[in-house]
Design a protein around this motif. Sequence first.
Motif, short mmCIF file in Angstrom:
data_model
loop_
_atom_site.label_atom_id
_atom_site.label_comp_id
_atom_site.label_asym_id
_atom_site.label_seq_id
_atom_site.Cartn_x
_atom_site.Cartn_y
_atom_site.Cartn_z
N ARG A 54 54.67 -11.61 -12.38
CA ARG A 54 53.38 -10.74 -12.06
C ARG A 54 53.65 -9.53 -11.65
O ARG A 54 54.88 -9.34 -10.92
CB ARG A 54 52.70 -11.86 -11.11
N GLU A 55 52.76 -8.61 -11.60
CA GLU A 55 52.98 -7.47 -10.83
C GLU A 55 52.99 -7.38 -9.61
O GLU A 55 52.32 -8.17 -9.05
CB GLU A 55 51.93 -6.48 -11.46
N ALA A 56 54.10 -6.90 -8.76
CA ALA A 56 54.23 -6.88 -7.55
C ALA A 56 53.89 -5.72 -6.68
O ALA A 56 53.74 -5.46 -5.51
CB ALA A 56 55.56 -7.66 -6.94
N ALA A 57 54.25 -4.65 -7.40
CA ALA A 57 54.37 -3.29 -7.04
C ALA A 57 54.21 -2.20 -7.91
O ALA A 57 54.67 -2.13 -9.22
CB ALA A 57 55.47 -2.62 -6.02
N HIS A 58 53.53 -0.98 -7.74
CA HIS A 58 53.46 0.05 -8.62
C HIS A 58 53.64 1.36 -7.79
O HIS A 58 52.87 1.67 -6.94
CB HIS A 58 51.96 0.02 -9.00
N MET A 59 54.54 2.02 -8.09
CA MET A 59 55.00 3.27 -7.50
C MET A 59 54.69 4.62 -8.49
O MET A 59 54.98 4.60 -9.54
CB MET A 59 56.53 3.37 -7.01
N ILE A 60 53.99 5.34 -7.84
CA ILE A 60 53.30 6.50 -8.73
C ILE A 60 54.56 7.86 -8.97
O ILE A 60 54.85 8.19 -7.82
CB ILE A 60 51.93 7.16 -8.19
N GLY A 61 54.50 8.28 -10.11
CA GLY A 61 55.34 9.26 -10.34
C GLY A 61 56.59 9.39 -9.65
O GLY A 61 57.05 10.42 -8.95
N ILE A 62 57.29 8.30 -9.88
CA ILE A 62 58.64 8.14 -8.93
C ILE A 62 59.93 8.70 -9.86
O ILE A 62 61.05 8.92 -9.09
CB ILE A 62 58.89 6.70 -8.60
N GLY A 63 59.91 8.78 -11.08
CA GLY A 63 61.03 9.17 -11.91
C GLY A 63 60.57 10.44 -12.94
O GLY A 63 59.60 10.38 -13.55
N LYS A 64 61.37 11.33 -13.25
CA LYS A 64 61.11 12.55 -13.87
C LYS A 64 62.06 12.46 -15.05
O LYS A 64 63.40 12.38 -14.59
CB LYS A 64 60.97 13.86 -13.10
N LYS A 65 61.76 12.38 -16.33
CA LYS A 65 62.65 12.61 -17.29
C LYS A 65 61.73 13.22 -18.55
O LYS A 65 60.53 13.14 -18.76
CB LYS A 65 62.81 11.04 -17.81
N PHE A 66 62.68 13.97 -19.38
CA PHE A 66 61.90 14.83 -20.29
C PHE A 66 60.85 15.63 -19.89
O PHE A 66 59.88 16.14 -20.66
CB PHE A 66 61.48 14.08 -21.45
#
Length: 342
Positions: free
Chosen positions: A317-329
């Motif tokens: 089940r979804e426990a956490a949602h972190m916004i814009g945490i990793g940058k790639k391409f």
Amino acid sequence: MNYIIETERLKLRELTLDDTDKLALVLSDPQSMRFYPHPFSREEVEHWIKWNIDNYKKYGFGLWAVIEKESDEFIGDCGITMQQVENDLFHEIGYHLRKEYRGKGYATEAARACSDYAKNRGVEQIISYMKSDNLPSRHVAERNGMTFVKSFTKTVMGKVVEDEVLYMKDLNANEKIRDVQIEDAERLLEIYSHYVLNTAVSFEYDVPTLEEFKERIRNTKKKYPYLVCEKDGKIIGYVYASAYSSRESYSWTVSTSIYVDKDYRRQGAGTLLYRELEARLKEMGIINLLAGTAFTEKEDEYLTQDSPKFHLKQGYREAAHMIGIGKKFDRWYDLKWFQKKI
């Protein structure tokens, strides 16, 4: 009631003419039948049922009524029929579900059960076919372990259809889960490299060297399971657990990571790997599983929502949602954490 097959959420039984009205909710629905030449008339629905009743007598199988266990509701049909593809006759897995019951994994669950049914009765090879633009049906075939074979032409309901696609599965194929060996590192790195270089599934920018990858395997194996899935002697995926935190309070919690060869996705390897990993971790006294997956609201060429959906289907089940945490391409991606208790 005599049920042919039972799964966790479904029951399959023989169709009867009493099912005509319920089956018409699928076969006579324009949206559900948009990949067929036309929706069925009531007479054609009755003919469909009679055809399957004849198949039960002739072959011992056919398309069966699919019943949702929780509601005892008739939700469609799924089963095995004999189908001619060009010059060859095959056992074909077919499925048709009411539109309100789609998107729940029911078609995949029923199709896999029918695949097992066929295998247990000595069938060596199964197929599914559909129109090339019927993506939902193609995805079910892939999740049932089938691979694309070719495009072909077939007459369907009296109309020549030139864009049919054939999927096939060898039921004698050998799949097994085993512990990783250090000699497997090169093959595992080959699988992982695709996700580093071509996707945002991994937030790594550079592919690790073979020696670095071997060291990662050694470090993981000191404490946690590290498993591979082989198909006909070829490694097609791997999974492992690692410490979520070094602090003692987290001793019953691990992070899980899984990678499947891009050419073998949606064929059940991920489920097999996770199933064995969970069994091993449970024996160790692990209670909490955490899986972090890259996420984007709008899918792009580097990232789909397949991994989050896969984990939800595995009971996370979804426990956490972190916004814009990793940058790639040169793009920002979110990170979702999923949790499962075992």
